[in-house]
Design a protein around this motif. Structure first.
Motif, PDB file in Angstrom:
ATOM      1  N   ASN A  36      -2.929  -1.150  11.845  1.00  0.00           N
ATOM      2  CA  ASN A  36      -2.154  -0.116  12.348  1.00  0.00           C
ATOM      3  C   ASN A  36      -2.325   0.858  11.331  1.00  0.00           C
ATOM      4  O   ASN A  36      -2.269   2.156  11.505  1.00  0.00           O
ATOM      5  CB  ASN A  36      -0.843  -0.515  12.483  1.00  0.00           C
ATOM      6  CG  ASN A  36      -0.437  -1.118  13.667  1.00  0.00           C
ATOM      7  OD1 ASN A  36      -1.282  -1.216  14.770  1.00  0.00           O
ATOM      8  ND2 ASN A  36       0.592  -2.220  13.995  1.00  0.00           N
ATOM      9  N   LEU A  37      -2.024   0.552  10.049  1.00  0.00           N
ATOM     10  CA  LEU A  37      -2.325   1.687   8.795  1.00  0.00           C
ATOM     11  C   LEU A  37      -3.636   2.312   9.140  1.00  0.00           C
ATOM     12  O   LEU A  37      -3.647   3.618   8.670  1.00  0.00           O
ATOM     13  CB  LEU A  37      -2.104   0.827   7.330  1.00  0.00           C
ATOM     14  CG  LEU A  37      -2.255   1.613   6.183  1.00  0.00           C
ATOM     15  CD1 LEU A  37      -1.356   2.698   6.383  1.00  0.00           C
ATOM     16  CD2 LEU A  37      -2.050   0.861   4.931  1.00  0.00           C
ATOM     17  N   ALA A  38      -4.669   1.247   9.074  1.00  0.00           N
ATOM     18  CA  ALA A  38      -6.060   2.015   9.189  1.00  0.00           C
ATOM     19  C   ALA A  38      -6.136   2.697  10.123  1.00  0.00           C
ATOM     20  O   ALA A  38      -7.001   3.903  10.277  1.00  0.00           O
ATOM     21  CB  ALA A  38      -7.227   0.857   9.132  1.00  0.00           C
ATOM     22  N   GLY A  39      -5.599   2.580  11.303  1.00  0.00           N
ATOM     23  CA  GLY A  39      -5.635   3.390  12.583  1.00  0.00           C
ATOM     24  C   GLY A  39      -5.001   4.743  12.408  1.00  0.00           C
ATOM     25  O   GLY A  39      -5.352   5.892  12.746  1.00  0.00           O
ATOM     26  N   ILE A  40      -3.843   4.845  11.599  1.00  0.00           N
ATOM     27  CA  ILE A  40      -3.134   5.975  11.457  1.00  0.00           C
ATOM     28  C   ILE A  40      -4.120   6.817  10.493  1.00  0.00           C
ATOM     29  O   ILE A  40      -4.114   8.139  10.580  1.00  0.00           O
ATOM     30  CB  ILE A  40      -1.768   5.748  10.717  1.00  0.00           C
ATOM     31  CG1 ILE A  40      -0.793   5.061  11.770  1.00  0.00           C
ATOM     32  CG2 ILE A  40      -1.372   6.915  10.212  1.00  0.00           C
ATOM     33  CD1 ILE A  40       0.310   4.515  10.996  1.00  0.00           C
ATOM     34  N   ILE A  41      -4.635   6.268   9.510  1.00  0.00           N
ATOM     35  CA  ILE A  41      -5.616   6.967   8.320  1.00  0.00           C
ATOM     36  C   ILE A  41      -6.730   7.585   9.384  1.00  0.00           C
ATOM     37  O   ILE A  41      -7.140   8.830   9.116  1.00  0.00           O
ATOM     38  CB  ILE A  41      -5.944   6.003   7.205  1.00  0.00           C
ATOM     39  CG1 ILE A  41      -4.755   5.643   6.433  1.00  0.00           C
ATOM     40  CG2 ILE A  41      -6.830   6.768   6.519  1.00  0.00           C
ATOM     41  CD1 ILE A  41      -5.089   4.575   5.448  1.00  0.00           C
ATOM     42  N   THR A  42      -7.339   6.861  10.105  1.00  0.00           N
ATOM     43  CA  THR A  42      -8.300   7.363  10.872  1.00  0.00           C
ATOM     44  C   THR A  42      -7.928   8.469  11.657  1.00  0.00           C
ATOM     45  O   THR A  42      -8.807   9.413  11.930  1.00  0.00           O
ATOM     46  CB  THR A  42      -8.921   6.237  11.576  1.00  0.00           C
ATOM     47  OG1 THR A  42      -9.417   4.947  10.760  1.00  0.00           O
ATOM     48  CG2 THR A  42     -10.103   6.432  12.415  1.00  0.00           C
ATOM     49  N   LEU A  43      -6.889   8.236  12.552  1.00  0.00           N
ATOM     50  CA  LEU A  43      -6.663   9.383  13.310  1.00  0.00           C
ATOM     51  C   LEU A  43      -5.876  10.777  12.671  1.00  0.00           C
ATOM     52  O   LEU A  43      -6.844  11.760  13.037  1.00  0.00           O
ATOM     53  CB  LEU A  43      -5.316   8.998  14.148  1.00  0.00           C
ATOM     54  CG  LEU A  43      -5.379   8.162  15.232  1.00  0.00           C
ATOM     55  CD1 LEU A  43      -4.157   7.796  16.085  1.00  0.00           C
ATOM     56  CD2 LEU A  43      -6.339   8.871  16.294  1.00  0.00           C
ATOM     57  N   ALA A  44      -5.789  10.575  11.444  1.00  0.00           N
ATOM     58  CA  ALA A  44      -5.455  11.897  10.538  1.00  0.00           C
ATOM     59  C   ALA A  44      -6.876  12.388  10.190  1.00  0.00           C
ATOM     60  O   ALA A  44      -6.941  13.700  10.383  1.00  0.00           O
ATOM     61  CB  ALA A  44      -4.614  11.192   9.368  1.00  0.00           C
ATOM     62  N   ILE A  45      -7.940  11.543   9.836  1.00  0.00           N
ATOM     63  CA  ILE A  45      -9.078  12.033   9.362  1.00  0.00           C
ATOM     64  C   ILE A  45      -9.772  12.622  10.594  1.00  0.00           C
ATOM     65  O   ILE A  45     -10.135  13.835  10.352  1.00  0.00           O
ATOM     66  CB  ILE A  45      -9.901  11.187   8.861  1.00  0.00           C
ATOM     67  CG1 ILE A  45      -9.382  10.583   7.395  1.00  0.00           C
ATOM     68  CG2 ILE A  45     -11.216  11.496   8.171  1.00  0.00           C
ATOM     69  CD1 ILE A  45      -9.983   9.306   6.861  1.00  0.00           C
TER      70      ILE A  45
END
Length: 405
Positions: A276-285
Motif C-alpha cells: 500500500n505504501l509502495a502504491g501511494i509512492i508510485t501513484l505520486a511519482i
C-alpha cells in the motif's frame, strides 16, 4: 457538427504533427509508468497473498530474534524496527518437543541450511543444502514429482539420502532419470530418492535446494542450530492456544525468549502494508509524470492557438460560434491525451509479457480497472490542460485576429 469539429481538430494536429507527437509521447510515457508500475505491484501483491494463503492459516513459523514491541504487527510498519535479530538458538529438539508435548500441533519441521555444491559425473551445481524432516513438503504446500521424500526413520538413522529441487534435477540430469543415482554433496556420497515439483515462492527458493535428513546436514555443515522451525496447528480455531504452548515449550528449553512466532496472517498484514505504501509512492511519482505530459499538451496547444489566430478570426467572421472554437481545440487536446494513453497501454502489454517471460512467478495480468482509470484520467487531463488554450482562442477578437500576420 461534432464530426466536423473532430475532423478540423485532426487536421490541426496533422499541420503541427512534430510538436503534437512530442506532446503525445509525454502522455504515453506517463500512462506507461502508471499502468505498468501499478500492474507489477498488483501482480506482486496477488502472488504473495496466494503464496501465503496456500500455506494456510494454521501455519506457525518460529524464527530467531525478538519482537520488542508485541503490538507491532497490529500497528504501523515503523514499529517493525523494534524487531531485534539474533543468532539462532533454535534446535531440532525444540521442534520435536513441541510436536510431542503440544497436542494441537499436527506437523513439525525444523530446518537448517548450508551453501554447497552437488556433483555428478563432473557436472556440478551450486545449491542450498537443507536439513529437515518428512513434515516439510506438506507444510510448504510442495509435492514430490518423482520418487519419494525421506522417512522419519531415515532421519533418525541419519541415512545418506537426498531429495532434489526441480532446478537442480533439470540442470544436472536434464531429461534423464535421477532416482537411484549416486552423487556427491559437499564431498559426501548420497543417494537420490526423490525430486520435488516446481514451486515458485518469493523469499524462499525451493527449486535450488537439496533436502536431506536434518542431522546429516548438521554434521556436514557443522551447524548446531536450526534457521527456523515450521509448525501447523490441527485446526484454525486453536491457533492462539497452540502459539502460547509453543512459546512455553521452546522458552522452557532456552530459559529465555530469544525467538519469535510468525503466522501467515501476520505476513499478509506486513505485505499489504508495504505494498500500500509502495502504491501511494508510485501513484505520486506517476501523477507528476502525467502532470508534465499535460503541461506539454497545454504548451503545444497555446503555441497552436497563437499560430492559427488568423484562422480563428476567419471562422468567427463567417459565423462560427464561441463553442465551435472551444470544442475544436478541446477535441485536439483530448485526442492527443487519449492516443498517448493508448500508446502507453500498448507498451505496457509488451512490458508485462517481457517481465513475465523473465520472471514467470509474476503474472502478466493488467487489471481492467487500472486501464479504465488511465483512460478516464487521460480524458480529464486533455480537457483540463486544453481548457486554457481553448478559452484563449475563444477570447480573441475577430478584427484583431483578421489583422494578425
Amino acid at each position: 457538427m461534432m464530426m466536423r469539429n473532430l475532423g478540423m481538430a485532426l487536421r490541426g494536429i496533422w499541420m503541427y504533427r512534430g510538436r503534437s507527437f512530442l506532446a503525445l509521447l509525454g502522455v504515453a510515457v506517463a500512462a506507461f509508468l502508471v499502468i505498468s508500475l501499478m500492474s507489477v505491484l498488483y501482480n506482486f501483491n496477488q502472488t504473495l497473498l496466494k503464496q501465503f494463503s496456500g500455506l494456510g492459516a494454521q501455519q506457525i513459523t518460529v524464527v530467531p530474534g525478538k519482537l520488542m514491541n508485541k503490538k507491532a504487527i497490529d500497528s504501523s510498519l515503523s514499529d517493525f524496527a523494534s524487531f531485534a535479530p539474533a543468532a539462532s538458538t533454535l534446535t531440532y529438539k525444540d521442534a520435536m518437543d513441541v510436536k510431542q508435548q503440544v497436542a494441537g500441533v499436527d506437523k513439525a519441521a525444523p530446518q537448517n541450511e548450508v551453501m554447497g555444491a552437488l556433483v555428478h559425473e563432473k557436472k556440478g551445481y551450486d545449491m542450498i543444502f537443507t536439513g529437515t524432516t518428512p513434515d516439510l513438503p506438506p507444510l510448504l504446500d510442495t509435492r514430490v514429482a518423482e520418487g519419494r521424500f525421506f522417512t522419519q526413520q531415515e532421519v533418525e538413522q541419519q541415512k545418506r539420502v537426498i531429495v532434489l529441487g526441480s532446478n537442480i534435477k533439470k540442470n544436472v540430469f536434464g531429461d534423464t532419470p535421477a532416482i537411484g543415482k549416486q552423487v556427491k554433496v559437499n564431498g559426501e556420497q548420497f543417494k537420490i530418492i526423490g525430486v520435488l515439483g516446481e514451486r515458485k515462492m518469493f523469499g524462499f527458493n525451493i527449486d535450488d535446494r537439496v533436502y536431506a535428513p536434518y542431522q546429516v546436514v548438521a554434521k556436514i555443515g557443522k551447524t548446531d542450530h536450526a534457521s527456523m522451525l515450521f509448525f501447523t496447528a490441527r485446526n484454525t480455531e486453536n491457533v492462539p492456544q497452540v502459539e502460547k504452548q509453543i512459546n512455553h515449550v521452546i522458552g522452557k528449553n532456552h530459559g529465555k525468549k530469544d525467538f519469535n512466532l510468525v503466522k501467515a496472517e501476520d505476513a499478509v498484514h506486513v505485505i499489504k502494508t508495504v505494498l500500500n505504501l509502495a502504491g501511494i509512492i508510485t501513484l505520486a511519482i506517476t501523477g507528476i509524470a502525467f502532470l508534465v505530459g499535460g503541461i506539454g499538451i497545454m504548451n503545444v496547444m497555446l503555441l497552436t492557438v497563437k499560430e492559427r489566430t488568423r484562422e480563428i478570426g476567419i471562422r468567427k467572421a463567417v459565423g462560427a460560434r464561441s463553442w465551435h472554437i472551444l470544442s475544436q481545440f478541446l477535441f485536439e487536446s483530448v485526442f492527443l491525451s487519449v492516443v498517448g494513453a493508448a500508446l502507453g497501454l500498448a507498451a505496457t502489454y509488451g512490458a508485462m509479457y517481457w517481465i513475465h517471460h523473465y520472471f514467470p512467478i509474476l503474472s502478466n495480468h493488467i487489471p481492467l480497472e487500472m486501464v479504465t482509470y488511465t483512460i478516464v484520467f487521460s480524458i480529464g487531463a486533455g480537457l483540463l490542460f486544453g481548457m486554457i488554450p481553448a478559452l484563449r482562442a475563444v477570447r480573441i477578437p475577430p478584427i484583431e485576429a483578421l489583422r494578425y500576420e
